[in-house]
Design an enzyme around this catalytic site. Sequence first.
Site, PDB file in Angstrom:
ATOM      1  N   ARG A 179     -61.239 -74.893  48.627  1.00  0.00           N
ATOM      2  CA  ARG A 179     -60.929 -73.717  47.772  1.00  0.00           C
ATOM      3  C   ARG A 179     -61.651 -73.784  46.423  1.00  0.00           C
ATOM      4  O   ARG A 179     -61.102 -73.406  45.381  1.00  0.00           O
ATOM      5  CB  ARG A 179     -59.413 -73.566  47.554  1.00  0.00           C
ATOM      6  CG  ARG A 179     -58.622 -73.428  48.815  1.00  0.00           C
ATOM      7  CD  ARG A 179     -58.987 -72.185  49.636  1.00  0.00           C
ATOM      8  NE  ARG A 179     -58.268 -72.256  50.885  1.00  0.00           N
ATOM      9  CZ  ARG A 179     -58.803 -72.722  52.020  1.00  0.00           C
ATOM     10  NH1 ARG A 179     -60.067 -73.108  52.075  1.00  0.00           N
ATOM     11  NH2 ARG A 179     -58.090 -72.764  53.117  1.00  0.00           N
ATOM     12  N   SER A 230     -51.306 -67.865  51.070  1.00  0.00           N
ATOM     13  CA  SER A 230     -50.694 -69.121  50.606  1.00  0.00           C
ATOM     14  C   SER A 230     -50.813 -69.187  49.093  1.00  0.00           C
ATOM     15  O   SER A 230     -51.901 -69.009  48.544  1.00  0.00           O
ATOM     16  CB  SER A 230     -51.422 -70.327  51.206  1.00  0.00           C
ATOM     17  OG  SER A 230     -51.226 -70.340  52.591  1.00  0.00           O
ATOM     18  N   GLU A 301     -53.200 -71.506  44.236  1.00  0.00           N
ATOM     19  CA  GLU A 301     -54.474 -71.091  44.833  1.00  0.00           C
ATOM     20  C   GLU A 301     -54.785 -69.658  44.381  1.00  0.00           C
ATOM     21  O   GLU A 301     -55.934 -69.276  44.187  1.00  0.00           O
ATOM     22  CB  GLU A 301     -54.333 -71.141  46.363  1.00  0.00           C
ATOM     23  CG  GLU A 301     -55.583 -70.721  47.105  1.00  0.00           C
ATOM     24  CD  GLU A 301     -55.431 -70.860  48.619  1.00  0.00           C
ATOM     25  OE1 GLU A 301     -54.778 -71.805  49.083  1.00  0.00           O
ATOM     26  OE2 GLU A 301     -55.977 -69.999  49.326  1.00  0.00           O
TER      27      GLU A 301
HETATM   28  C1  LIG Z   1     -51.974 -62.348  54.452  1.00  0.00           C
HETATM   29  C2  LIG Z   1     -53.039 -63.207  53.826  1.00  0.00           C
HETATM   30  C3  LIG Z   1     -53.598 -64.242  54.536  1.00  0.00           C
HETATM   31  C4  LIG Z   1     -54.579 -65.047  53.961  1.00  0.00           C
HETATM   32  N1  LIG Z   1     -55.117 -66.055  54.697  1.00  0.00           N
HETATM   33  C5  LIG Z   1     -56.063 -66.841  54.149  1.00  0.00           C
HETATM   34  C6  LIG Z   1     -56.643 -67.912  54.903  1.00  0.00           C
HETATM   35  O1  LIG Z   1     -56.334 -68.122  56.057  1.00  0.00           O
HETATM   36  N2  LIG Z   1     -57.586 -68.669  54.285  1.00  0.00           N
HETATM   37  C7  LIG Z   1     -57.979 -68.458  53.001  1.00  0.00           C
HETATM   38  O2  LIG Z   1     -58.843 -69.196  52.510  1.00  0.00           O
HETATM   39  N3  LIG Z   1     -57.452 -67.470  52.272  1.00  0.00           N
HETATM   40  C8  LIG Z   1     -56.516 -66.659  52.795  1.00  0.00           C
HETATM   41  N4  LIG Z   1     -55.972 -65.645  52.067  1.00  0.00           N
HETATM   42  C9  LIG Z   1     -56.383 -65.457  50.665  1.00  0.00           C
HETATM   43  C10 LIG Z   1     -57.585 -64.520  50.466  1.00  0.00           C
HETATM   44  O3  LIG Z   1     -57.691 -63.577  51.504  1.00  0.00           O
HETATM   45  C11 LIG Z   1     -58.884 -65.311  50.354  1.00  0.00           C
HETATM   46  O4  LIG Z   1     -58.860 -66.215  49.257  1.00  0.00           O
HETATM   47  C12 LIG Z   1     -60.096 -64.392  50.185  1.00  0.00           C
HETATM   48  O5  LIG Z   1     -61.264 -65.143  50.301  1.00  0.00           O
HETATM   49  C13 LIG Z   1     -60.101 -63.658  48.835  1.00  0.00           C
HETATM   50  O6  LIG Z   1     -61.101 -62.643  48.910  1.00  0.00           O
HETATM   51  P1  LIG Z   1     -60.939 -61.300  48.069  1.00  0.00           P
HETATM   52  O7  LIG Z   1     -62.173 -60.511  48.222  1.00  0.00           O
HETATM   53  O8  LIG Z   1     -59.681 -60.623  48.404  1.00  0.00           O
HETATM   54  O9  LIG Z   1     -60.870 -61.909  46.597  1.00  0.00           O
HETATM   55  P2  LIG Z   1     -60.162 -61.268  45.347  1.00  0.00           P
HETATM   56  O10 LIG Z   1     -58.689 -61.423  45.456  1.00  0.00           O
HETATM   57  O11 LIG Z   1     -60.697 -59.914  45.094  1.00  0.00           O
HETATM   58  O12 LIG Z   1     -60.677 -62.268  44.216  1.00  0.00           O
HETATM   59  C14 LIG Z   1     -60.348 -63.654  44.263  1.00  0.00           C
HETATM   60  C15 LIG Z   1     -61.127 -64.377  43.155  1.00  0.00           C
HETATM   61  O13 LIG Z   1     -62.512 -64.311  43.427  1.00  0.00           O
HETATM   62  C16 LIG Z   1     -63.202 -63.627  42.378  1.00  0.00           C
HETATM   63  N5  LIG Z   1     -64.226 -62.782  43.025  1.00  0.00           N
HETATM   64  C17 LIG Z   1     -64.068 -61.892  44.027  1.00  0.00           C
HETATM   65  N6  LIG Z   1     -65.253 -61.362  44.385  1.00  0.00           N
HETATM   66  C18 LIG Z   1     -66.177 -61.925  43.568  1.00  0.00           C
HETATM   67  C19 LIG Z   1     -67.600 -61.792  43.431  1.00  0.00           C
HETATM   68  N7  LIG Z   1     -68.295 -60.972  44.198  1.00  0.00           N
HETATM   69  N8  LIG Z   1     -68.220 -62.541  42.484  1.00  0.00           N
HETATM   70  C20 LIG Z   1     -67.521 -63.372  41.677  1.00  0.00           C
HETATM   71  N9  LIG Z   1     -66.185 -63.545  41.744  1.00  0.00           N
HETATM   72  C21 LIG Z   1     -65.523 -62.828  42.682  1.00  0.00           C
HETATM   73  C22 LIG Z   1     -62.147 -62.828  41.650  1.00  0.00           C
HETATM   74  O14 LIG Z   1     -62.499 -62.596  40.294  1.00  0.00           O
HETATM   75  C23 LIG Z   1     -60.937 -63.736  41.776  1.00  0.00           C
HETATM   76  O15 LIG Z   1     -60.966 -64.772  40.830  1.00  0.00           O
HETATM   77  C24 LIG Z   1     -55.000 -64.810  52.621  1.00  0.00           C
HETATM   78  C25 LIG Z   1     -54.439 -63.750  51.906  1.00  0.00           C
HETATM   79  C26 LIG Z   1     -53.466 -62.942  52.495  1.00  0.00           C
HETATM   80  C27 LIG Z   1     -52.905 -61.791  51.722  1.00  0.00           C
END
Ligand SMILES: Cc1cc2nc3c(=O)[nH]c(=O)nc-3n(C[C@H](O)[C@H](O)[C@H](O)COP(=O)(O)OP(=O)(O)OC[C@H]3O[C@@H](n4cnc5c(N)ncnc54)[C@H](O)[C@@H]3O)c2cc1C
Length: 309
Positions: A179, A230, A301
């Site tokens: 992570r 998580s 996280e």
């Molecule tokens: C039901 C559920 C299940 C999940 N299961 C998993 C799993 O199995 N494994 C896992 O690892 N995660 C899981 N997650 C968490 C999440 O989906 C991941 O961490 C995912 O990678 C976040 O992507 P996002 O685009 O939604 O990020 P965001 O929530 O939009 O952003 C997360 C962080 O990344 C930064 N960010 C986003 N895009 C960029 C960019 N282009 N450049 C620079 N910074 C950026 C943001 O500023 C923020 O700090 C889960 C979440 C949910 C709700």
Amino acid sequence: MDRDLVLLSLMRKFEEEGIECANALPLSSKTSFKIGGPADLAVFPKDEGELEYIMAYLGDREMPYIVIGNGSNILFDDAGYRGCVIFTERMNKVTVDGNRITAGAGASFTALAVTAKNASLTGLEFAYGIPGSVGGAVVMNAGAYGGEVAQALESCTLYDAEKCEVRILTKDEMELSYRHSIFSENKKYICISATFTLKEGKKDEIDAVMRDLMQRRISKQPLEYPSAGSVFKRPAPDLFVGKMIEESGLKGYTIGGAQVSEKHAGFIINVGGATAKDVLDLVGHIQGVIRQNYGVEIECEIRRAGTGE
Ligand SMILES: Cc1cc2nc3c(=O)[nH]c(=O)nc-3n(C[C@H](O)[C@H](O)[C@H](O)COP(=O)(O)OP(=O)(O)OC[C@H]3O[C@@H](n4cnc5c(N)ncnc54)[C@H](O)[C@@H]3O)c2cc1C
């Protein structure tokens, strides 16, 4: 100049350039937690050129900003965000070239797994069901069921807002670990796109793995409620936070609208009208109980963002 006037002038500038913008956008509508007050300014660049244009003006006006992919790993404050929220969702172009796939930061990570499967490419099955964007997945080195971004990533194209330049980093330069990525310490980096190198595989076998992983998610995770996945990082490879929370009798523990999921104790769910404060109070309570019961510090996280952060 007055802050509201600066925001208004920025919005005009961006709109003149044809960039989609909104003011006072409720962040609860853009996050999987369904929590968060309004963003002063929200912008939706559709390509690298628009992103660079936005960044140049935000830099000139010293306007705070944050980049958001699919909002599935973020908790925004109840007061919202004082500054500009850059949504990558329209930067979502995906191209397949032999065994390499390049995807814009805003492309859906789950959809990317489907694209790989349709091209009979194996290596991204684990991504199926992770509800983030490609950019968010790279930033977080997202992973599940033994797979993670680091295993498939070849390179990442990023915008360095300090040097105002676009750079390409190879996987080895990305400092990927559990992570964690180079983005964790470099808040001025914005992921523009990522290239993954995959292996040839059999479509039906890839499909079977993806279906199995999705079934496991559906049976174990409270997908029927808003959440951000998580909440805590594993403090050590063999320490599972969900298990510790469950053993501490915290399943179902509720503060306001935030509840420790009965289905998966590692999740905090929004059972209705949860505020960021409810979630943070619950996080603090869980951390205290785990510290007392196990002598272990558990770290979030989920990322936090709010007033001017
Ligand atoms: C039901 C559920 C299940 C999940 N299961 C998993 C799993 O199995 N494994 C896992 O690892 N995660 C899981 N997650 C968490 C999440 O989906 C991941 O961490 C995912 O990678 C976040 O992507 P996002 O685009 O939604 O990020 P965001 O929530 O939009 O952003 C997360 C962080 O990344 C930064 N960010 C986003 N895009 C960029 C960019 N282009 N450049 C620079 N910074 C950026 C943001 O500023 C923020 O700090 C889960 C979440 C949910 C709700």
